[in-house]
Scaffold this motif. Structure first.
Motif, mmCIF file in Angstrom:
data_model
loop_
_atom_site.group_PDB
_atom_site.id
_atom_site.type_symbol
_atom_site.label_atom_id
_atom_site.label_comp_id
_atom_site.label_asym_id
_atom_site.label_seq_id
_atom_site.Cartn_x
_atom_site.Cartn_y
_atom_site.Cartn_z
ATOM 1 N N THR A 1 -20.295 -48.927 -24.253
ATOM 2 C CA THR A 1 -20.660 -47.839 -25.160
ATOM 3 C C THR A 1 -20.559 -46.509 -24.438
ATOM 4 O OG1 THR A 1 -23.005 -48.009 -24.616
ATOM 5 C CG2 THR A 1 -22.231 -49.305 -26.491
ATOM 6 N N LEU A 2 -20.349 -45.457 -25.203
ATOM 7 C CA LEU A 2 -20.242 -44.123 -24.620
ATOM 8 C C LEU A 2 -21.594 -43.443 -24.481
ATOM 9 C CD1 LEU A 2 -17.091 -42.785 -26.511
ATOM 10 C CD2 LEU A 2 -17.237 -43.642 -24.166
ATOM 11 N N LYS A 3 -22.457 -43.650 -25.442
ATOM 12 C CA LYS A 3 -23.742 -42.966 -25.442
ATOM 13 C C LYS A 3 -24.809 -43.819 -24.780
ATOM 14 C CE LYS A 3 -22.866 -40.142 -29.456
ATOM 15 N NZ LYS A 3 -23.378 -39.664 -30.721
ATOM 16 N N GLY A 4 -25.806 -43.134 -24.233
ATOM 17 C CA GLY A 4 -26.916 -43.824 -23.592
ATOM 18 C C GLY A 4 -28.089 -42.877 -23.445
ATOM 19 N N ARG A 5 -29.030 -43.267 -22.653
ATOM 20 C CA ARG A 5 -30.229 -42.457 -22.405
ATOM 21 C C ARG A 5 -30.184 -41.956 -20.979
ATOM 22 N NH1 ARG A 5 -34.876 -39.865 -23.773
ATOM 23 N NH2 ARG A 5 -36.707 -40.605 -22.711
ATOM 24 N N ARG A 6 -30.156 -40.629 -20.813
ATOM 25 C CA ARG A 6 -30.138 -40.007 -19.485
ATOM 26 C C ARG A 6 -31.569 -39.853 -18.998
ATOM 27 N NH1 ARG A 6 -26.289 -38.736 -15.800
ATOM 28 N NH2 ARG A 6 -24.938 -38.333 -17.554
ATOM 29 N N THR B 1 -27.925 -42.913 -16.250
ATOM 30 C CA THR B 1 -27.747 -43.116 -17.681
ATOM 31 C C THR B 1 -27.883 -44.605 -17.975
ATOM 32 O OG1 THR B 1 -26.246 -41.243 -17.830
ATOM 33 C CG2 THR B 1 -26.216 -42.786 -19.654
ATOM 34 N N LEU B 2 -28.787 -44.925 -18.893
ATOM 35 C CA LEU B 2 -28.964 -46.306 -19.334
ATOM 36 C C LEU B 2 -28.164 -46.487 -20.616
ATOM 37 C CD1 LEU B 2 -32.821 -46.584 -18.885
ATOM 38 C CD2 LEU B 2 -31.046 -47.230 -17.265
ATOM 39 N N ARG B 3 -27.212 -47.435 -20.586
ATOM 40 C CA ARG B 3 -26.416 -47.691 -21.785
ATOM 41 C C ARG B 3 -25.902 -49.127 -21.764
ATOM 42 N NH1 ARG B 3 -22.608 -43.141 -20.140
ATOM 43 N NH2 ARG B 3 -21.731 -43.955 -18.230
ATOM 44 N N THR B 4 -25.584 -49.603 -22.927
ATOM 45 C CA THR B 4 -25.017 -50.930 -23.076
ATOM 46 C C THR B 4 -23.569 -50.884 -22.600
ATOM 47 O OG1 THR B 4 -26.410 -51.231 -25.017
ATOM 48 C CG2 THR B 4 -24.593 -52.780 -24.740
#
Length: 109
Positions: free
Chosen positions: A76-81, A70-73
Motif C-alpha cells: 500500500t502507498l498510504k500509512g501512518r507516520r 511509517t506503518l503500512r500494510t
C-alpha cells in the motif's frame, strides 16, 4: 517522564467546559509505565509537545535532523507516520541558544 493530557470540551457528566492545559511532566522513573512518554508520536502529539507544524517535521526529516517511521500494510502507498520523540528532543537541544552575557555597559539602557 509522565505526561497528562487535559482536553477541551464538554464534560460528559457536568456539561461544563474544561480548559486545555499543557502536559504535566514528571521526572523519569516516576509514574506507571502507561503514563511514560511514548517513543513515537503522531503528528498531532508532536505538534502539541513541540509546536512543530507537519511541514516543519517533514523538512527536519528530509534534512536528517529527526527520525520517523511509517506503518503500512505491504503493497500500500498510504500509512501512518510516527515521529521519534527522542530525535526531536535531541535536535532541539542541539540548536538551543546559549544565554547572552550582559555587560555592565548594556545595563544602562
Amino acid at each position: 517522564m509522565t505526561v497528562t493530557f487535559n482536553h477541551a470540551g464538554p464534560s460528559p457528566r457536568s456539561g461544563a467546559e474544561q480548559t486545555t492545559q499543557p502536559p504535566t511532566i514528571a521526572a523519569p522513573g516516576h509514574g506507571a509505565p502507561s503514563q511514560l512518554y511514548p517513543e513515537f508520536v503522531g503528528y498531532a502529539e508532536a505538534k502539541q509537545l513541540f509546536g512543530l507544524s507537519r511541514t516543519h517535521l517533514y523538512r527536519l526529516k528530509e534534512l536528517g535532523l529527526i527520525r520517523s517511521v511509517t506503518l503500512r500494510t505491504p503493497g500500500t502507498l498510504k500509512g501512518r507516520r510516527l515521529w521519534h520523540v527522542q530525535s526531536i528532543r535531541e535536535m532541539l537541544y542541539a540548536h538551543l541558544e546559549e544565554p547572552k552575557e550582559h555587560s555592565s555597559t548594556s545595563s544602562q539602557l
